[in-house]
Motif scaffolding. Structure first.
Motif, PDB file in Angstrom:
ATOM      1  N   ASN A 157       0.831  -1.194   0.000  1.00 53.22           N
ATOM      2  CA  ASN A 157       0.000   0.000   0.000  1.00 53.22           C
ATOM      3  C   ASN A 157       0.871   1.252   0.000  1.00 53.22           C
ATOM      4  OD1 ASN A 157      -2.156   1.823   0.318  1.00 53.22           O
ATOM      5  ND2 ASN A 157      -2.143   1.619   2.538  1.00 53.22           N
ATOM      6  N   ARG A 177      -6.066   4.637  -0.237  1.00 50.03           N
ATOM      7  CA  ARG A 177      -5.232   3.436  -0.196  1.00 50.03           C
ATOM      8  C   ARG A 177      -4.943   3.071  -1.649  1.00 50.03           C
ATOM      9  NH1 ARG A 177      -7.201  -0.813   4.038  1.00 50.03           N
ATOM     10  NH2 ARG A 177      -4.956  -0.986   4.319  1.00 50.03           N
ATOM     11  N   HIS A 215     -10.011   5.145   2.170  1.00 43.02           N
ATOM     12  CA  HIS A 215      -9.958   4.312   3.360  1.00 43.02           C
ATOM     13  C   HIS A 215     -11.324   4.341   4.035  1.00 43.02           C
ATOM     14  CE1 HIS A 215      -8.786   2.548   7.115  1.00 43.02           C
ATOM     15  NE2 HIS A 215      -7.515   2.469   6.734  1.00 43.02           N
ATOM     16  N   ALA A 220     -13.912  -7.257   4.791  1.00 40.74           N
ATOM     17  CA  ALA A 220     -12.523  -7.707   4.824  1.00 40.74           C
ATOM     18  C   ALA A 220     -12.369  -8.925   3.913  1.00 40.74           C
ATOM     19  CB  ALA A 220     -12.108  -8.039   6.248  1.00 40.74           C
ATOM     20  N   THR A 242      -4.236  -9.162   1.531  1.00 39.70           N
ATOM     21  CA  THR A 242      -3.784  -8.851   2.888  1.00 39.70           C
ATOM     22  C   THR A 242      -3.838  -7.346   3.148  1.00 39.70           C
ATOM     23  OG1 THR A 242      -1.478  -8.762   2.117  1.00 39.70           O
ATOM     24  CG2 THR A 242      -2.272 -10.881   2.975  1.00 39.70           C
ATOM     25  N   GLY A 257      -6.332  -5.466   4.111  1.00 38.29           N
ATOM     26  CA  GLY A 257      -7.309  -4.971   5.075  1.00 38.29           C
ATOM     27  C   GLY A 257      -8.680  -4.760   4.461  1.00 38.29           C
ATOM     28  N   THR A 258      -9.463  -3.910   5.125  1.00 38.82           N
ATOM     29  CA  THR A 258     -10.848  -3.692   4.708  1.00 38.82           C
ATOM     30  C   THR A 258     -10.915  -2.859   3.431  1.00 38.82           C
ATOM     31  OG1 THR A 258     -11.018  -1.745   6.131  1.00 38.82           O
ATOM     32  CG2 THR A 258     -11.744  -3.863   7.058  1.00 38.82           C
TER      33      THR A 258
END
Length: 195
Positions: free
Chosen positions: A71, A78, A141, A151, A171, A173-174
């Motif tokens: 990221n 993001r 985000h 997720a 991997t 995240g949300t």
């Protein structure tokens, strides 16, 4: 009979006999130029033509490996590079937008498919074996935007013009799935592995 008269005139005997020759003994400028013109294409067609480079076919799903880079956050955004790497032993090309979809642990899609980023001009990226192209996956985000989030565990990545996707563990995240500022966007593929 007229044909025989012309043949004997072409032989050149008519002028010596005191008669008028209907066809001159030497070729006229018109017949000489038409003679050159008629041989010109033969010369052109016998000249060697330069070798044409072999066409490079597009990369197929079975020849690629997908991954998601780190990221690169900024201003509540993001930003992840989605990378396609040529895992085959031949050179191939990719062009345009990849397809993408997030899946949960049970294999169900979460959220809509990412949208194509506006003002993106596709370019053809030639991938030698081991070389990569990347597309930017960008979204606000969820904690900043207030969008409903999920997720996912997997990102499906479909190379341009292909039907079969590649599965990549997610991997990151949300991700936003609905509500305000829930759009996920993808850019066109560019050479390399990311910014």
């Amino acid at each position: 009979m007229a044909v025989l008269g012309m043949v004997s005139a072409c032989g050149g005997g008519g002028a010596r006999d005191g008669g008028s020759a209907s066809v001159p003994a030497s070729p006229s400028p018109v017949s000489a130029s038409s003679s050159v013109a008629s041989t010109a294409p033969a010369v052109a067609t016998t000249a060697p033509s330069p070798a044409q480079p072999a066409a490079v076919d597009r990369c197929h799903t079975s020849e690629l490996r997908a991954s998601v880079g780190r990221n690169d956050p900024g201003a509540g955004q993001r930003n992840f590079p989605v990378v396609l790497t040529n895992a085959s032993d031949r050179t191939c090309t990719v062009r345009g937008f990849p397809g993408a979809a997030f899946l949960d642990a049970s294999g169900r899609q979460v959220g809509p498919d990412p949208r194509r980023a506006p003002n993106s001009d596709p370019v053809t990226v030639t991938l030698a074996p081991g070389r990569s192209a990347w597309a930017g996956l960008t979204f606000s985000h969820p904690e900043v935007s207030g969008a409903e989030a999920a997720a996912p565990t997997t990102l499906l990545v479909t190379p341009p013009d292909e039907r079969d996707p590649l599965r990549v563990p997610w991997t990151g995240g949300t991700v936003p799935v609905s509500g305000n500022a829930s759009s996920v966007r993808l850019t066109v593929l560019a050479p390399g592995t990311g910014p």
